[in-house]
Enzyme design. Structure first.
Site, short mmCIF file in Angstrom:
data_model
loop_
_atom_site.label_atom_id
_atom_site.label_comp_id
_atom_site.label_asym_id
_atom_site.label_seq_id
_atom_site.Cartn_x
_atom_site.Cartn_y
_atom_site.Cartn_z
N THR A 20 0.61 -1.05 -0.48
CA THR A 20 0.05 0.20 -0.21
C THR A 20 0.75 0.86 0.33
O THR A 20 0.13 2.53 -0.02
CB THR A 20 -0.56 0.41 1.09
OG1 THR A 20 0.31 -0.39 2.15
CG2 THR A 20 -2.32 -0.65 0.72
N GLY A 21 1.86 1.17 -0.07
CA GLY A 21 3.56 2.32 0.15
C GLY A 21 2.94 2.79 -0.91
O GLY A 21 3.12 2.57 -1.99
N VAL A 23 6.44 2.60 -3.08
CA VAL A 23 7.66 1.93 -3.53
C VAL A 23 7.04 0.49 -3.94
O VAL A 23 6.94 0.10 -4.44
CB VAL A 23 8.84 1.11 -2.55
CG1 VAL A 23 9.53 0.43 -3.20
CG2 VAL A 23 9.33 2.60 -2.78
N ARG A 48 -3.28 -1.65 10.05
CA ARG A 48 -3.74 -0.99 9.21
C ARG A 48 -4.84 -1.04 8.27
O ARG A 48 -5.74 -1.03 7.88
CB ARG A 48 -2.95 0.39 9.30
CG ARG A 48 -2.25 1.16 10.67
CD ARG A 48 -1.14 2.40 10.10
NE ARG A 48 -0.59 1.75 9.44
CZ ARG A 48 0.79 1.08 10.00
NH1 ARG A 48 0.74 1.41 11.34
NH2 ARG A 48 2.16 1.25 9.39
N CYS A 139 18.23 4.61 -2.49
CA CYS A 139 18.05 4.57 -3.59
C CYS A 139 19.06 5.66 -4.70
O CYS A 139 19.31 6.14 -6.01
CB CYS A 139 16.56 5.42 -4.29
SG CYS A 139 16.54 6.90 -2.28
N GLN A 166 17.07 15.39 -3.59
CA GLN A 166 16.53 14.34 -3.62
C GLN A 166 14.86 14.57 -3.04
O GLN A 166 13.98 15.14 -2.59
CB GLN A 166 16.93 13.24 -1.83
CG GLN A 166 18.10 13.11 -2.36
CD GLN A 166 19.41 11.74 -1.48
OE1 GLN A 166 19.79 11.59 -1.01
NE2 GLN A 166 17.43 10.87 -0.82
N LYS A 223 25.37 6.14 4.74
CA LYS A 223 25.29 5.16 3.15
C LYS A 223 25.30 4.87 2.13
O LYS A 223 25.53 3.75 1.43
CB LYS A 223 22.68 4.59 2.94
CG LYS A 223 22.59 4.72 5.00
CD LYS A 223 20.99 4.97 4.18
CE LYS A 223 19.98 4.54 5.14
NZ LYS A 223 19.09 5.41 4.78
N HIS A 251 15.39 11.63 -8.43
CA HIS A 251 16.63 12.33 -7.47
C HIS A 251 17.82 12.49 -8.79
O HIS A 251 17.82 12.12 -9.44
CB HIS A 251 17.59 11.04 -6.52
CG HIS A 251 16.18 10.63 -5.89
ND1 HIS A 251 15.70 11.07 -4.95
CD2 HIS A 251 17.30 9.34 -4.50
CE1 HIS A 251 15.09 10.71 -3.95
NE2 HIS A 251 16.34 9.64 -3.26
P1 A2P Z 1 0.25 0.59 5.62
O1 A2P Z 1 -0.35 0.78 4.39
O2 A2P Z 1 -0.50 -0.80 6.57
O3 A2P Z 1 0.44 1.16 6.34
P2 A2P Z 1 5.42 5.16 2.37
O4 A2P Z 1 6.98 3.86 2.94
O5 A2P Z 1 4.42 4.98 0.90
O6 A2P Z 1 4.98 5.11 4.23
O7 A2P Z 1 4.95 3.13 2.95
C1 A2P Z 1 4.75 2.03 4.13
C2 A2P Z 1 4.91 0.99 3.68
O8 A2P Z 1 5.00 -0.13 4.75
C3 A2P Z 1 3.48 0.58 3.76
O9 A2P Z 1 2.47 -0.21 2.56
C4 A2P Z 1 2.50 0.53 5.04
O10 A2P Z 1 1.80 -0.13 5.50
C5 A2P Z 1 4.08 -0.73 4.74
N1 A2P Z 1 3.58 -0.79 6.68
C6 A2P Z 1 4.59 0.18 7.87
N2 A2P Z 1 4.80 -0.57 8.34
C7 A2P Z 1 4.36 -1.38 9.23
C8 A2P Z 1 4.56 -3.10 9.70
N3 A2P Z 1 4.83 -2.23 10.47
N4 A2P Z 1 3.58 -4.10 9.14
C9 A2P Z 1 3.72 -4.04 8.09
N5 A2P Z 1 4.41 -3.35 7.11
C10 A2P Z 1 3.80 -1.97 7.56
#
Ligand code: A2P
Length: 344
Positions: A20-21, A23, A48, A139, A166, A223, A251
């Protein structure tokens, strides 16, 4: 022929952790674009967003909760859900027999873990046969080493001085929302809310990415310095200044390189023109050079402003631009997954 990493199948079970993020969503797009052979696609995220849906090739898939997800039977998991998540869950996936390609910084400098850019050091993947975890580099590091490798092969690099510009997408979806919101607030004469970044990012430049360390460098800078040497397999003196700019995708890097032997701009331009994954755009007369506005959405590392550094022998300046979410993260991870399913 060498042994395959994963037994040959018509198609593979692939999990995208962090689907869902920013990347994760691009990982799904790139898997679809490149027609990665997938028999079962499993989007995974936190509790969530568990139960919500993501789209892949026009179909909807229900997001699973990482905490309760059983990785048995998954062939490849692409992780982009933060370092802590990956420290806890990547070993669990690996123990279940799945190859993990992890986009976080959790494993990158672990000496037993492969840190791979396919155009630069695909051979490092051999290290992953036992532990099954592969780290996707930072990246900014990825796009720089893709440009440096063909030059280093021709004349070993002694020193690199890099400054980055960046994009906010490198800090995730909430960071992009923050730039959009602050821009609208300022244009409407309102005060700005600062939440994700350490300072206002709209109409600003912040020379601070990740946390500061005792020596005054930021972790992002560290890094770039450490990962470059590990990926290139060479003891190169690297120093970096990393800054966040109000750009959504792409970037840019000003890279000054000193070689241990003869090198000049003309030779470098010819080497880069033939290099895998690189596109040279370098026409001062036509005012043509790489920019994030044009690199965004593409797969190449764009190199321009190639010129001799008149202040020091065998030294060059390069301007290197790439889509940080694609080549800097999601694409690099999918390219690694493609090697994992190939005959070696
Ligand atoms: P979620 O949508 O449930 O918070 P971004 O880098 O765009 O902020 O996205 C971070 C991604 O990593 C999202 O898909 C987020 O899911 C997921 N994420 C963050 N923390 C956790 C966790 N503790 N367990 C599983 N997925 C996570």
């Amino acid at each position: 022929m060498g042994e395959r990493f994963i037994e040959e199948k018509e198609a593979y079970t692939v999990a995208v952790v962090g689907a869902t993020g920013a990347v994760g969503a691009t990982m799904l797009e790139i898997l679809a674009e490149r027609d990665f052979p997938i028999s079962e696609l499993i989007p995974v995220a936190s509790s969530r967003s568990a139960g919500s849906v993501v789209e892949y090739k026009g179909k909807e898939y229900i997001v699973q909760d990482l905490e309760t997800f059983d990785p048995t039977g998954v062939d490849i998991a692409l992780f982009s859900a933060g370092g802590d998540t990956s420290k806890t869950h990547a070993p669990r996936f690996a123990e279940a027999g799945c190859y993990v390609v992890d986009n976080s910084s959790a494993w990158r400098m672990d000496e037993d873990i492969a840190l791979v850019v396919p155009e630069v050091n695909p051979q490092a993947l051999e290290m992953a046969r036992n532990n099954k975890i592969i780290a996707n580099p930072n990246c900014s590091t990825i796009q720089m080493v893709v440009a440096l490798k063909p030059l280093h092969d021709a004349a070993p690099i002694e020193r690199v001085v890099v400054s980055t510009y960046q994009a906010v997408s490198g800090a995730g979806g909430k960071a992009m929302d923050e730039l959009a919101k602050q821009t609208a607030q300022l244009i409407n004469g309102q005060s700005t809310d600062v939440d994700v970044f350490p300072a206002r990012i709209a109409f600003n430049v912040i020379p601070h990415i990740d946390v500061f360390m005792d020596d005054g460098y930021t972790k992002e800078e560290r890094k770039m310095m450490d990962e470059t040497c590990k990926i290139m397999g060479a003891d190169i003196a690297v120093t970096a200044t990393t800054a966040r700019v109000p750009v959504f995708y792409g970037h840019s890097e000003s890279v000054n390189v000193t070689f241990s032997g003869p090198m000049n701009a003309e030779k470098a331009r010819a080497l880069l023109a033939d290099a895998e994954g690189v596109c040279v755009v370098d026409d001062p007369d036509g005012e043509d050079y790489p920019m994030p506005s044009e690199a965004a959405g593409t797969d190449h590392v764009w190199v321009g402003r190639i010129r001799d550094d008149h202040s020091y022998p065998n030294s060059l300046h390069l301007w290197v631009v790439a889509d940080n979410v694609r080549k800097g993260a999601a694409l690099n991870a999918v390219q690694i997954a493609e090697i994992l399913i190939q005959q070696q």
